[in-house]
Motif scaffolding. Structure first.
Motif, PDB file in Angstrom:
ATOM      1  N   PHE A  49       0.289 -60.976  -6.675  1.00 30.68           N
ATOM      2  CA  PHE A  49      -0.985 -61.338  -6.050  1.00 30.68           C
ATOM      3  C   PHE A  49      -1.271 -62.846  -6.161  1.00 30.68           C
ATOM      4  CE2 PHE A  49      -1.725 -56.777  -6.862  1.00 30.68           C
ATOM      5  CZ  PHE A  49      -2.146 -56.388  -5.601  1.00 30.68           C
ATOM      6  N   LYS A  50      -0.280 -63.600  -6.637  1.00 29.10           N
ATOM      7  CA  LYS A  50      -0.380 -65.064  -6.719  1.00 29.10           C
ATOM      8  C   LYS A  50      -1.635 -65.512  -7.461  1.00 29.10           C
ATOM      9  CE  LYS A  50       2.321 -65.647  -2.497  1.00 29.10           C
ATOM     10  NZ  LYS A  50       2.370 -66.200  -1.123  1.00 29.10           N
ATOM     11  N   PRO A  67      -9.025 -52.896  -7.350  1.00 27.72           N
ATOM     12  CA  PRO A  67      -8.747 -51.655  -6.623  1.00 27.72           C
ATOM     13  C   PRO A  67      -7.438 -51.649  -5.832  1.00 27.72           C
ATOM     14  CG  PRO A  67     -10.485 -52.899  -5.538  1.00 27.72           C
ATOM     15  CD  PRO A  67     -10.248 -53.562  -6.855  1.00 27.72           C
ATOM     16  N   ASP A  68      -6.891 -52.814  -5.530  1.00 25.95           N
ATOM     17  CA  ASP A  68      -5.643 -52.860  -4.776  1.00 25.95           C
ATOM     18  C   ASP A  68      -4.415 -52.943  -5.673  1.00 25.95           C
ATOM     19  OD1 ASP A  68      -6.962 -52.666  -2.342  1.00 25.95           O
ATOM     20  OD2 ASP A  68      -7.245 -54.836  -2.191  1.00 25.95           O
ATOM     21  N   PHE A  69      -4.637 -52.804  -6.971  1.00 26.65           N
ATOM     22  CA  PHE A  69      -3.539 -52.709  -7.929  1.00 26.65           C
ATOM     23  C   PHE A  69      -3.763 -51.470  -8.791  1.00 26.65           C
ATOM     24  CE2 PHE A  69      -2.098 -53.732 -12.373  1.00 26.65           C
ATOM     25  CZ  PHE A  69      -0.752 -53.519 -12.136  1.00 26.65           C
ATOM     26  N   LYS A  70      -2.846 -50.526  -8.723  1.00 24.54           N
ATOM     27  CA  LYS A  70      -2.958 -49.291  -9.499  1.00 24.54           C
ATOM     28  C   LYS A  70      -1.757 -49.175 -10.430  1.00 24.54           C
ATOM     29  CE  LYS A  70      -6.657 -47.803  -7.301  1.00 24.54           C
ATOM     30  NZ  LYS A  70      -6.611 -46.655  -6.385  1.00 24.54           N
ATOM     31  N   LYS A 100      -2.900 -56.406   0.912  1.00 25.99           N
ATOM     32  CA  LYS A 100      -1.781 -55.617   0.417  1.00 25.99           C
ATOM     33  C   LYS A 100      -2.175 -54.864  -0.846  1.00 25.99           C
ATOM     34  CE  LYS A 100       0.009 -59.847  -1.755  1.00 25.99           C
ATOM     35  NZ  LYS A 100       1.141 -60.782  -1.831  1.00 25.99           N
ATOM     36  N   LYS A 101      -1.400 -53.840  -1.131  1.00 24.57           N
ATOM     37  CA  LYS A 101      -1.643 -52.997  -2.309  1.00 24.57           C
ATOM     38  C   LYS A 101      -0.359 -52.927  -3.123  1.00 24.57           C
ATOM     39  CE  LYS A 101      -4.092 -49.214  -1.605  1.00 24.57           C
ATOM     40  NZ  LYS A 101      -4.606 -47.945  -1.039  1.00 24.57           N
ATOM     41  N   LEU A 102      -0.525 -52.838  -4.433  1.00 24.58           N
ATOM     42  CA  LEU A 102       0.622 -52.711  -5.326  1.00 24.58           C
ATOM     43  C   LEU A 102       0.414 -51.522  -6.254  1.00 24.58           C
ATOM     44  CD1 LEU A 102       3.296 -53.827  -6.511  1.00 24.58           C
ATOM     45  CD2 LEU A 102       1.900 -55.209  -8.073  1.00 24.58           C
ATOM     46  N   HIS A 131       3.356 -51.886  -1.675  1.00 26.46           N
ATOM     47  CA  HIS A 131       4.560 -52.203  -2.442  1.00 26.46           C
ATOM     48  C   HIS A 131       4.540 -51.470  -3.780  1.00 26.46           C
ATOM     49  CE1 HIS A 131       5.669 -55.582   0.256  1.00 26.46           C
ATOM     50  NE2 HIS A 131       4.357 -55.649   0.427  1.00 26.46           N
ATOM     51  N   PHE A 132       5.727 -51.334  -4.378  1.00 27.71           N
ATOM     52  CA  PHE A 132       5.877 -50.594  -5.634  1.00 27.71           C
ATOM     53  C   PHE A 132       6.710 -51.390  -6.632  1.00 27.71           C
ATOM     54  CE2 PHE A 132       5.147 -47.352  -2.461  1.00 27.71           C
ATOM     55  CZ  PHE A 132       4.346 -46.429  -3.102  1.00 27.71           C
TER      56      PHE A 132
END
Length: 300
Positions: A49-50, A67-70, A100-102, A131-132
């Motif tokens: 996420f820089k 919320p976009d990182f789980k 984007k989501k990770l 992404h994973f």
């Protein structure tokens, strides 16, 4: 840990992918340190996420509140079918705040084949912007079909010097050097050794086993330590004691001749291999001590 990770080839490759705009849809990070796996996955997430620790977004990622990182599973839990189903469902939804989501999964090697299979289609063709990073202490339990759908990054064990330096940065302790030598390159193991009183018990156990010279005592000693929790670490500490006696003399194993010390080290390698095959540890210790004593007597 952060300083160690940022020197690794795996981290540098990942950073290069991010900065070069060629990020893979899924990574598999092999890292043997189960204790620090979650923290390392968060370091990779910061780069994804820089952002960085100390920045608002970085703080939210590290606190698992973005919320976009789980990050799965919950601390102390095992990644299961419900969690896999939740990821599949959540991945189909648009990111909440960013573009984007990770999804990161710690201890992926513990997931059953059924659970791993639930993620196959999503790993192969995730929705745009999803992404994973799958963290695994070992790749052996991971399905080949999963490994074929991810970019594998491997962090090998660290050197004794690197482990010692990391421990010293956290705090000075007279146990740091011995822990670094006995941790087999795994910082989390060394940290546990220093933090827990069990490390002194481990050192005492290794000294008693390596110093035994009477075959009549080995039954009681094997029974005493047959159920010890840290079996691999005990064998590693025994190896350190024998090697020290071989190179410097003295110590718990100092009464053995050089041929007997070499023999003990060879037998210890075999014992470590048997332990990985789930050998009965009490019997393994008994046989090891008996063999070393008999060899020592034959070569006197």
């Amino acid at each position: 840990m952060e300083q160690l990770i940022k020197t690794t080839t795996a981290y540098k490759i990942f950073c290069g992918d991010i900065r070069g705009g060629k990020v893979s849809h899924a990574y598999m990070l092999r890292f043997e340190d189960a204790k620090n796996m979650r923290a390392v996955l968060k370091l990779f997430a910061l780069e994804f996420f820089k952002t960085a620790d100390g920045q608002p977004l970085g703080h939210r990622i590290l606190s698992e509140s973005y919320p976009d990182f789980k990050l799965y599973p919950q601390e102390g839990k095992k990644f299961n079918a419900d969690a896999a189903a939740e990821i599949v469902e959540d991945s189909a939804m648009r990111p909440v705040e960013g573009a984007k989501k990770l999804f990161a999964i710690s201890g992926f090697e513990q997931a059953s084949a059924l659970v791993q299979n639930k993620l196959l289609k999503t790993l192969e063709e995730p929705p745009e912007g999803v992404h994973f990073i799958l963290g695994a202490c070992s790749l052996a339990p991971v399905l080949d079909t999963v490994k074929s759908r991810v970019k594998i990054l491997e962090i090998p064990p660290f050197s004794c010097g690197q482990i010692l330096a990391a421990l010293e940065r956290k705090g000075k302790s007279p146990l740091n050097a011995a822990a670094a030598e006995s941790a087999n390159g795994i910082l989390g193991v060394a940290e546990n050794m220093v933090a827990g009183g069990w490390f002194q018990q481990l050192k005492d156990a290794a000294a008693e086993i390596c110093g035994v010279s009477d075959a009549g005592e080995i039954g009681a000693i094997a029974a005493k330590y047959g159920d010890i929790k840290y079996k691999e670490e005990l064998l590693a500490e025994m190896q350190r004691l024998y090697f020290t006696a071989l190179t410097d003399g003295g110590g718990a194993a100092g009464k053995l001749s050089k041929p007997a010390l070499v023999y003990a080290l060879e037998k210890l390698n075999g014992a470590a291999a048997q332990l990985k095959l789930n050998a009965y540890f009490q019997a393994l210790l008994y046989e090891f001590m008996l063999d070393v004593i008999n060899f020592s007597r034959r070569t006197q």
